[in-house]
Motif scaffolding. Structure first.
Motif, PDB file in Angstrom:
ATOM      1  N   TRP A 176     -65.446  40.195  38.780  1.00 52.09           N
ATOM      2  CA  TRP A 176     -65.578  38.870  38.190  1.00 52.09           C
ATOM      3  C   TRP A 176     -64.272  38.446  37.531  1.00 52.09           C
ATOM      4  CZ3 TRP A 176     -70.046  35.857  38.024  1.00 52.09           C
ATOM      5  CH2 TRP A 176     -71.188  36.460  38.567  1.00 52.09           C
TER       6      TRP A 176
ATOM      7  N   SER B 279     -74.639  27.525  32.745  1.00 52.12           N
ATOM      8  CA  SER B 279     -74.345  27.388  34.169  1.00 52.12           C
ATOM      9  C   SER B 279     -75.515  26.782  34.937  1.00 52.12           C
ATOM     10  CB  SER B 279     -74.025  28.767  34.763  1.00 52.12           C
ATOM     11  OG  SER B 279     -73.749  28.651  36.144  1.00 52.12           O
TER      12      SER B 279
ATOM     13  N   THR C 194     -78.788  33.942  34.906  1.00 50.98           N
ATOM     14  CA  THR C 194     -77.925  32.773  34.813  1.00 50.98           C
ATOM     15  C   THR C 194     -76.981  32.909  33.623  1.00 50.98           C
ATOM     16  OG1 THR C 194     -79.693  31.416  35.731  1.00 50.98           O
ATOM     17  CG2 THR C 194     -77.883  30.251  34.672  1.00 50.98           C
ATOM     18  N   PRO C 195     -75.673  32.677  33.850  1.00 54.17           N
ATOM     19  CA  PRO C 195     -74.744  32.648  32.720  1.00 54.17           C
ATOM     20  C   PRO C 195     -75.081  31.468  31.797  1.00 54.17           C
ATOM     21  CG  PRO C 195     -73.556  32.732  34.819  1.00 54.17           C
ATOM     22  CD  PRO C 195     -74.989  32.473  35.134  1.00 54.17           C
TER      23      PRO C 195
ATOM     24  N   VAL D 159     -73.598  41.208  29.286  1.00 58.65           N
ATOM     25  CA  VAL D 159     -72.544  40.206  29.466  1.00 58.65           C
ATOM     26  C   VAL D 159     -72.962  38.876  28.832  1.00 58.65           C
ATOM     27  CG1 VAL D 159     -71.299  38.819  31.197  1.00 58.65           C
ATOM     28  CG2 VAL D 159     -71.575  41.270  31.539  1.00 58.65           C
TER      29      VAL D 159
ATOM     30  N   VAL E 210     -62.978  35.504  34.707  1.00 50.57           N
ATOM     31  CA  VAL E 210     -63.350  34.501  33.707  1.00 50.57           C
ATOM     32  C   VAL E 210     -62.105  33.651  33.508  1.00 50.57           C
ATOM     33  CG1 VAL E 210     -64.151  34.102  31.347  1.00 50.57           C
ATOM     34  CG2 VAL E 210     -64.921  36.150  32.599  1.00 50.57           C
TER      35      VAL E 210
ATOM     36  N   ASP F  49     -68.887  44.799  37.435  1.00 46.20           N
ATOM     37  CA  ASP F  49     -70.192  45.349  37.080  1.00 46.20           C
ATOM     38  C   ASP F  49     -70.216  46.838  37.433  1.00 46.20           C
ATOM     39  OD1 ASP F  49     -70.896  45.643  39.815  1.00 46.20           O
ATOM     40  OD2 ASP F  49     -72.275  43.943  39.806  1.00 46.20           O
TER      41      ASP F  49
ATOM     42  N   PHE G 154     -75.799  36.986  30.343  1.00 47.98           N
ATOM     43  CA  PHE G 154     -76.602  36.237  31.293  1.00 47.98           C
ATOM     44  C   PHE G 154     -78.069  36.258  30.848  1.00 47.98           C
ATOM     45  CE2 PHE G 154     -74.027  36.326  35.500  1.00 47.98           C
ATOM     46  CZ  PHE G 154     -72.831  36.241  34.826  1.00 47.98           C
ATOM     47  N   HIS G 155     -78.780  35.187  31.118  1.00 48.85           N
ATOM     48  CA  HIS G 155     -80.208  35.086  30.818  1.00 48.85           C
ATOM     49  C   HIS G 155     -81.018  35.555  32.018  1.00 48.85           C
ATOM     50  CE1 HIS G 155     -84.116  32.964  30.672  1.00 48.85           C
ATOM     51  NE2 HIS G 155     -84.053  33.350  29.418  1.00 48.85           N
TER      52      HIS G 155
ATOM     53  N   TYR H  12     -75.815  42.793  33.111  1.00 50.89           N
ATOM     54  CA  TYR H  12     -75.634  41.339  33.060  1.00 50.89           C
ATOM     55  C   TYR H  12     -76.259  40.739  31.805  1.00 50.89           C
ATOM     56  CZ  TYR H  12     -73.296  41.304  37.532  1.00 50.89           C
ATOM     57  OH  TYR H  12     -72.372  41.507  38.535  1.00 50.89           O
TER      58      TYR H  12
ATOM     59  N   VAL I 105     -66.273  32.541  36.797  1.00 54.54           N
ATOM     60  CA  VAL I 105     -66.921  31.653  35.835  1.00 54.54           C
ATOM     61  C   VAL I 105     -65.827  31.005  35.005  1.00 54.54           C
ATOM     62  CG1 VAL I 105     -69.118  32.897  35.758  1.00 54.54           C
ATOM     63  CG2 VAL I 105     -67.280  33.565  34.204  1.00 54.54           C
TER      64      VAL I 105
ATOM     65  N   SER J  18     -76.899  30.455  39.431  1.00 53.63           N
ATOM     66  CA  SER J  18     -77.392  31.768  39.020  1.00 53.63           C
ATOM     67  C   SER J  18     -76.951  32.827  40.023  1.00 53.63           C
ATOM     68  CB  SER J  18     -78.922  31.756  38.967  1.00 53.63           C
ATOM     69  OG  SER J  18     -79.398  30.771  38.093  1.00 53.63           O
TER      70      SER J  18
END
Length: 123
Positions: A113, A49, A45-46, A25, A115, A107, A27-28, A22, A72, A52
């Protein structure tokens, strides 16, 4: 009264592998806390966004890989496709539908997922 969706549990088998994926990808990583031998909580979290995801040990009883069709939204699907591909994420070709354009990825556990660009390309 506001009701805000803020956190979704994602079932994974390998916490560190999921965290690395992630992060790749984009994400934080907000939190990675081991509370006890039974609980490790990772929240990511993306970018941009308000919602989360969380995974870890003791977070959910769902079967790893059973989460289907998390979605997302982006403003530019071609940019998102290029960005994800550039990060080494295996994404589908762009799928144009009357209600938007999509790319899909999963994943390492198979949680899927989508998008979405809400405005179809070319409009």
């Amino acid at each position: 009264m506001d009701i805000k969706l803020e956190l979704i549990g994602v079932p994974v088998t390998d916490i560190d592998r999921a965290k690395a994926f992630y992060e790749r990808v984009g994400f934080h990583a907000d939190h990675d806390v081991t509370v006890s031998e039974e609980i490790r909580f990772v929240q990511m979290t993306p970018p941009g966004s308000a919602c989360s995801i969380a995974f870890g040990k003791g977070i959910t009883e769902m079967t790893p890989g059973s989460l289907d069709n998390m979605q997302v939204v982006v403003t530019d699907i071609e940019e998102a496709h290029a960005d994800l591909t550039g990060r080494g994420i295996d994404v589908s070709p762009i799928d144009d539908q009357p209600w938007g354009s999509f790319v899909y990825f999963a994943d390492p556990d198979g949680n899927r997922w989508a998008v979405q660009q809400t405005k179809p390309r070319g409009q």
